[in-house]
Scaffold this motif. Sequence first.
Motif, short mmCIF file in Angstrom:
data_model
loop_
_atom_site.label_atom_id
_atom_site.label_comp_id
_atom_site.label_asym_id
_atom_site.label_seq_id
_atom_site.Cartn_x
_atom_site.Cartn_y
_atom_site.Cartn_z
N ALA A 229 -0.55 -1.92 -6.64
CA ALA A 229 -1.14 -2.86 -5.69
C ALA A 229 -0.07 -3.40 -4.75
CB ALA A 229 -1.83 -3.99 -6.44
N ALA A 230 1.13 -3.63 -5.30
CA ALA A 230 2.22 -4.13 -4.46
C ALA A 230 2.54 -3.12 -3.35
CB ALA A 230 3.46 -4.40 -5.31
N LYS A 231 2.56 -1.85 -3.71
CA LYS A 231 2.81 -0.82 -2.69
C LYS A 231 1.71 -0.84 -1.64
CE LYS A 231 5.26 2.59 -5.48
NZ LYS A 231 5.14 3.84 -6.21
N CYS A 233 0.06 -3.22 -0.67
CA CYS A 233 0.21 -4.39 0.19
C CYS A 233 1.36 -4.22 1.17
CB CYS A 233 0.48 -5.64 -0.64
SG CYS A 233 -0.98 -6.25 -1.44
#
Lengths: 365, 257
Positions: A229-231, A233
């Motif tokens: 999810a961080a990627k 974002c």
Amino acid sequence: MNAPTRPIFFDALRRNKSTAIAATVALGIVLAALPFLIGSHLGNSWLRILDFALLYIMLALGLNIVVGFAGLLDLGYIAFYAVGAYLYALLASPHFGLHLPVWLIIPAGAALSGIFGVLLGAPTLRLRGDYLAIVTLGFGEIVRIFLNNLNAPINITNGPQGISGIDPIRLGGVTLAKPIDFLGITVPSLHAYYYLFLALALLIVFITIRLENSRIGRAWVAIREDEIAAKACGIDTRNIKLLAFAMGASFGGVAGGLFAGFQAFVSPESFSLMESVMVLCMVVLGGMGNIPGVILGGVLLTLLPEIFRHGAGPVQQAIFGKVLLDPEALRMLLFGLALIVVMLYRPAGLWPSTTRRREFRGDAA
Amino acid sequence: MSIRPLLEARAIAKYFGGVKALHDVSLTIAEGEIYGLIGPNGAGKTTFFNVLTGLYRPDGGELIFAGDKLQASAPHKAARRGIARTFQNIRLFGNMSAMENVMVGRHVRTRAGVLGAVLHNRKTVAEEAAIRRRAEELLHYVDIADRADDLAKHLSYGDQRRLEIARALATDPKLLALDEPAAGMNGAETGELRLLIEGIRKDGVTVLLIEHDVKLVMGLCDHVAVLDYGQKICEDVPAVVQKDPRVIEAYLGGELA
């Protein structure tokens, strides 16, 4: 779910500015007076322990960035402490005949450790959890073994004998190894080191707090929480992870340099796996990801073994009339027991972040 | 048509060993539309999303996004180009507050580094305030502003879906890809979601929607593509897709026949 989670104490501080100022001033006075109180009541050995507690706080705060914020389990952290310490030892000792000033070596140690942090981080980027722990463990050992063996064919580290006669820290031409006259007050060496370490520890606390509440800090935590999810974002997880390794390592490098100047001696023995585990314990036991908790963990885990060491003999003497068990053996037993008890009764650490406390409470509810 | 295409997928292929997860999939999404991607389970919809957002490297074909080739090698680059997504199984930062989740979404449009964070120079402070302001706006936009300080994992299921959309919108996307946003929602929640998606389109964001809720897709989308066994079997306006015998056979079965 919305129950007040912040201790009332802090709410009071937040609401009342003059209370906050008063508390800060009081804390400042206590911290300033501490070495004199301890020195006169408990003696120099406890002052040394106090100085070491500050070094361990720096280490724990550095490891906290990697483990607590970014969620990357690192079992070789002490290698960065070693890099900082050996850099100081090589650049300011008779070993190579170099005597560079401390204001040059400490930042250089931070930078070099940061580079080592990136070197360690780069091959581990795709690893998580157990696998990452094993690779970092290997890295820590490699550094120690190199230090042990880099005495031939060219003698760089002087091998297992270590490097001795390291220059004490000098600030503005004043050496901290001898008592200093300051405005008519004589400041003994251990006190002077205390103030220097305290100043740098406070600087590291400040930097950590600022980072935590920043775009970078949020990105670290996001990676810890969900890397994919961080990627998605838009976080470049590779760079942000390397940044965590580098920042954490650089704090370790600073602490290492101070350690070398303070001890005047370094050897590979000081950088064993046990030390990495100890610093990790400080982070986890104190409260992973929470700065006050990590500081508390650093202080407690430095003090507890010493308290057991100094206390176990006299207590046995008082109860049994003689010393039955060697305090040296007993102290690690008691220490291990203390760790187990804390983790059983406070799984989120002694002083968890409000978030983590909510997390554990939420899961229990 | 005079409308510019925002995304053109040309003969996209993705294989997992011998499995053709995607094979020769081409589709065109026009700017400003809501585009539906449907198909039975395992048809390759999510695989297409993962290729589009850079999680998977395609084994063939190319993606043209906003006129330029999309180098779909890294997800953060796709996000930078303006593609945001949500996940079929919600992937929030569980132990961060709702507010912080959306603030992370601003990462890609902000610049502050270590030095700025430590020194708190004027630029960083202003940027941080702007991040917070935008995050607040977005929480209002998806109607969960009252939960701003709650941990993401403690939000209700529907609110988590909304939060994921807010986080995706925080990256200022040109294309918002929603992977089954209505999954597990009841009728009322689906209705609200529909309004939200329509609102997002009205604000100028193109929407790509994977959805099982046929009624929602048919009512909401301007165009629909149907995937089956990794291949596109149909692409048209909903009314035509609904009547296509291949689609009925592959996916809708007797449901609408």
